[in-house]
Design an enzyme around this catalytic site. Structure first.
Site, PDB file in Angstrom:
ATOM      1  N   ASP A 141       0.833  -1.210   0.000  1.00 44.05           N
ATOM      2  CA  ASP A 141       0.000   0.000   0.000  1.00 44.05           C
ATOM      3  C   ASP A 141       0.865   1.257   0.000  1.00 44.05           C
ATOM      4  O   ASP A 141       0.539   2.241   0.646  1.00 44.05           O
ATOM      5  CB  ASP A 141      -0.935  -0.026   1.232  1.00 44.05           C
ATOM      6  CG  ASP A 141      -1.998   1.059   1.179  1.00 44.05           C
ATOM      7  OD1 ASP A 141      -2.348   1.510   0.073  1.00 44.05           O
ATOM      8  OD2 ASP A 141      -2.480   1.455   2.259  1.00 44.05           O
ATOM      9  N   LYS A 144       2.076   3.475  -6.007  1.00 43.60           N
ATOM     10  CA  LYS A 144       1.578   2.412  -6.884  1.00 43.60           C
ATOM     11  C   LYS A 144       2.598   1.939  -7.920  1.00 43.60           C
ATOM     12  O   LYS A 144       2.578   0.773  -8.310  1.00 43.60           O
ATOM     13  CB  LYS A 144       0.264   2.853  -7.544  1.00 43.60           C
ATOM     14  CG  LYS A 144      -0.762   3.420  -6.524  1.00 43.60           C
ATOM     15  CD  LYS A 144      -0.923   2.602  -5.234  1.00 43.60           C
ATOM     16  CE  LYS A 144      -1.395   3.427  -4.044  1.00 43.60           C
ATOM     17  NZ  LYS A 144      -1.308   2.718  -2.750  1.00 43.60           N
ATOM     18  N   ASP A 169      -3.543  -2.913  -2.032  1.00 37.14           N
ATOM     19  CA  ASP A 169      -4.633  -1.936  -1.976  1.00 37.14           C
ATOM     20  C   ASP A 169      -4.614  -1.048  -3.221  1.00 37.14           C
ATOM     21  O   ASP A 169      -3.593  -0.944  -3.920  1.00 37.14           O
ATOM     22  CB  ASP A 169      -4.476  -1.064  -0.715  1.00 37.14           C
ATOM     23  CG  ASP A 169      -5.694  -0.173  -0.468  1.00 37.14           C
ATOM     24  OD1 ASP A 169      -6.807  -0.549  -0.911  1.00 37.14           O
ATOM     25  OD2 ASP A 169      -5.540   0.897   0.157  1.00 37.14           O
ATOM     26  N   ASN A 170      -5.728  -0.402  -3.475  1.00 39.98           N
ATOM     27  CA  ASN A 170      -5.840   0.642  -4.518  1.00 39.98           C
ATOM     28  C   ASN A 170      -5.510   0.158  -5.919  1.00 39.98           C
ATOM     29  O   ASN A 170      -4.987   0.922  -6.724  1.00 39.98           O
ATOM     30  CB  ASN A 170      -4.915   1.844  -4.196  1.00 39.98           C
ATOM     31  CG  ASN A 170      -5.145   2.400  -2.822  1.00 39.98           C
ATOM     32  OD1 ASN A 170      -4.297   2.227  -1.939  1.00 39.98           O
ATOM     33  ND2 ASN A 170      -6.261   3.037  -2.609  1.00 39.98           N
ATOM     34  N   GLU A 199     -11.333   4.555   0.148  1.00 44.79           N
ATOM     35  CA  GLU A 199     -11.534   5.002   1.515  1.00 44.79           C
ATOM     36  C   GLU A 199     -12.283   6.345   1.590  1.00 44.79           C
ATOM     37  O   GLU A 199     -11.913   7.290   0.930  1.00 44.79           O
ATOM     38  CB  GLU A 199     -10.189   5.113   2.252  1.00 44.79           C
ATOM     39  CG  GLU A 199      -9.083   5.934   1.567  1.00 44.79           C
ATOM     40  CD  GLU A 199      -8.146   5.107   0.676  1.00 44.79           C
ATOM     41  OE1 GLU A 199      -8.549   4.044   0.197  1.00 44.79           O
ATOM     42  OE2 GLU A 199      -7.005   5.571   0.465  1.00 44.79           O
TER      43      GLU A 199
HETATM   44  N1  SAM Z   1      -1.115   1.564   4.673  1.00 49.47           N
HETATM   45  C1  SAM Z   1      -1.543   2.854   5.202  1.00 49.47           C
HETATM   46  C2  SAM Z   1      -2.941   2.725   5.751  1.00 49.47           C
HETATM   47  O1  SAM Z   1      -3.789   2.114   5.078  1.00 49.47           O
HETATM   48  O2  SAM Z   1      -3.204   3.243   6.839  1.00 49.47           O
HETATM   49  C3  SAM Z   1      -1.509   3.924   4.135  1.00 49.47           C
HETATM   50  C4  SAM Z   1      -0.205   4.048   3.415  1.00 49.47           C
HETATM   51  S1  SAM Z   1      -0.154   5.444   2.313  1.00 49.47           S
HETATM   52  C5  SAM Z   1      -1.332   5.028   1.103  1.00 49.47           C
HETATM   53  C6  SAM Z   1       1.372   5.172   1.444  1.00 49.47           C
HETATM   54  C7  SAM Z   1       2.620   5.453   2.268  1.00 49.47           C
HETATM   55  O3  SAM Z   1       3.722   4.821   1.633  1.00 49.47           O
HETATM   56  C8  SAM Z   1       2.996   6.928   2.386  1.00 49.47           C
HETATM   57  O4  SAM Z   1       3.110   7.255   3.744  1.00 49.47           O
HETATM   58  C9  SAM Z   1       4.354   7.034   1.694  1.00 49.47           C
HETATM   59  O5  SAM Z   1       5.244   7.948   2.312  1.00 49.47           O
HETATM   60  C10 SAM Z   1       4.867   5.619   1.797  1.00 49.47           C
HETATM   61  N2  SAM Z   1       5.764   5.196   0.719  1.00 49.47           N
HETATM   62  C11 SAM Z   1       5.610   5.426  -0.603  1.00 49.47           C
HETATM   63  N3  SAM Z   1       6.562   4.819  -1.315  1.00 49.47           N
HETATM   64  C12 SAM Z   1       7.352   4.167  -0.415  1.00 49.47           C
HETATM   65  C13 SAM Z   1       8.501   3.367  -0.527  1.00 49.47           C
HETATM   66  N4  SAM Z   1       9.027   3.073  -1.722  1.00 49.47           N
HETATM   67  N5  SAM Z   1       9.063   2.873   0.592  1.00 49.47           N
HETATM   68  C14 SAM Z   1       8.527   3.157   1.812  1.00 49.47           C
HETATM   69  N6  SAM Z   1       7.426   3.913   1.983  1.00 49.47           N
HETATM   70  C15 SAM Z   1       6.846   4.417   0.890  1.00 49.47           C
HETATM   71 MG    MG Z   2      -4.242   2.445   0.104  1.00 48.97          MG
END
Ligand code: SAM
Ligand code: MG
Length: 214
Positions: A141, A144, A169-170, A199
Site C-alpha cells: 500500500d 503504486k 490496496d488501490n 476510503e
Molecule cells: N497503509 C496505510 C494505511 O492504510 O493506513 C496507508 C499508506 S499510504 C497510502 C502510502 C505510504 O507509503 C505513504 O506514507 C508514503 O510515504 C509511503 N511510501 C511510498 N513509497 C514508499 C517506498 N518506496 N518505501 C517506503 N514507503 C513508501
Molecule cells: Mg491504500
C-alpha cells in the site's frame, strides 16, 4: 496552517480515542477522515477485507509497505496471534514519527517494528536485519509504481514461500495496472479481486489478493 494532516489526525486521536484501546483509535481515525479531512488510510470498508485476510491467513510474519499514520498497521496488529511479528516500512520520517505516536496511543507499540526508509533499499536487508526467513502476508500500500518492482524484489530476495499472501490496496484507484497484469498472468500466483470503494468516498476501488505458489 503550520501543521500537517498526519499531525492533525494524531491530535484528534489523542483527544478522542481511549488510550490503550486500538478499536477506539481505528474508529477515531475513520471518523476524522470521513468527516473532517480525507486521508489515504485503507479505511473501514477495505479494512474489513484486510481483517478477513489476516484472520484466514493467521500469519506469523507480516510485512507492510507504506505505514503513513499507522491505521492499517493497527488493524493488522490487533488481529495477530501472540508471537507474530509485523514489520512496516515508511520512507517519510515525519509520517513514521506520527505512526509511532499512534501505536503508542493504541497500546500496540511493542507489537510493531517500523523501519524508516525506502522499500527498495530496505527489502534486501530484511533477512539479516530482522532474522526473518519468509513472510506469510504482505500488505502492499505504498506508491503504486513500486508495487511491481517491490514484488519482484521480494521474490528475488527469497522472502516469499508457497502460500505467502500478497494483498494489494488501490489496484483500481489510483490503480496499479502493471502489477495486476503481472499477478493475474503469472503462473506463480493465484490472484483474486475484491471490489470495494475508495476510503471515505464512493469512488470504485478494490484490493487484489494474490497467493504465491512458489
Ligand atoms: N497503509 C496505510 C494505511 O492504510 O493506513 C496507508 C499508506 S499510504 C497510502 C502510502 C505510504 O507509503 C505513504 O506514507 C508514503 O510515504 C509511503 N511510501 C511510498 N513509497 C514508499 C517506498 N518506496 N518505501 C517506503 N514507503 C513508501
Ligand atoms: Mg491504500
Amino acid at each position: 496552517s503550520g501543521t500537517t494532516r498526519p499531525v492533525r489526525i494524531l491530535k484528534y486521536v489523542q483527544r478522542c480515542a481511549n488510550s490503550g484501546d486500538v478499536l477506539s483509535v481505528i474508529s477515531a481515525i475513520d471518523a476524522y477522515c470521513s468527516k473532517v479531512e480525507w486521508a489515504m488510510n485503507v479505511g473501514d470498508e477495505k479494512g474489513a477485507i484486510l481483517d478477513a485476510v489476516v484472520l484466514e491467513t493467521r500469519p506469523r510474519y507480516v510485512l507492510e509497505l507504506g505505514t503513513y499514520c499507522g491505521y492499517s498497521t493497527l488493524r493488522i496488529a490487533h488481529l495477530l496471534a501472540p508471537g507474530a511479528r509485523l514489520i512496516t516500512l515508511e520512507m517519510n520520517p515525519h509520517y513514521a514519527q506520527v505512526a509511532i505516536e499512534m501505536f503508542r496511543h493504541a497500546g500496540l507499540d511493542a507489537q510493531v517494528e517500523l523501519l524508516v526508509g525506502s522499500s527498495s533499499a530496505l527489502i534486501p536487508q530484511l533477512r539479516k536485519k530482522l532474522d526473518i526467513e519468509k513472510f506469510d502476508l504482505v500488505f502492499i500500500d505504498h506508491w503504486k509504481v513500486s508495487y511491481l518492482p517491490d514484488t519482484k524484489l521480494l521474490e528475488e530476495c527469497g522472502l516469499l514461500k508457497a502460500g505467502s499472501v500478497l494483498l494489494a490496496d488501490n489496484v483500481t484507484c489510483p490503480g496499479a495496472p502493471d502489477y495486476l497484469q503481472y499477478v493475474r498472468n503469472s503462473p506463480r500466483y493465484q490472484s483474486q479481486y475484491f471490489p470495494a470503494r475508495l476510503e471515505y468516498l464512493q469512488v470504485e476501488d478494490g484490493v487484489e489478493k494474490s497467493v504465491f505458489l512458489g
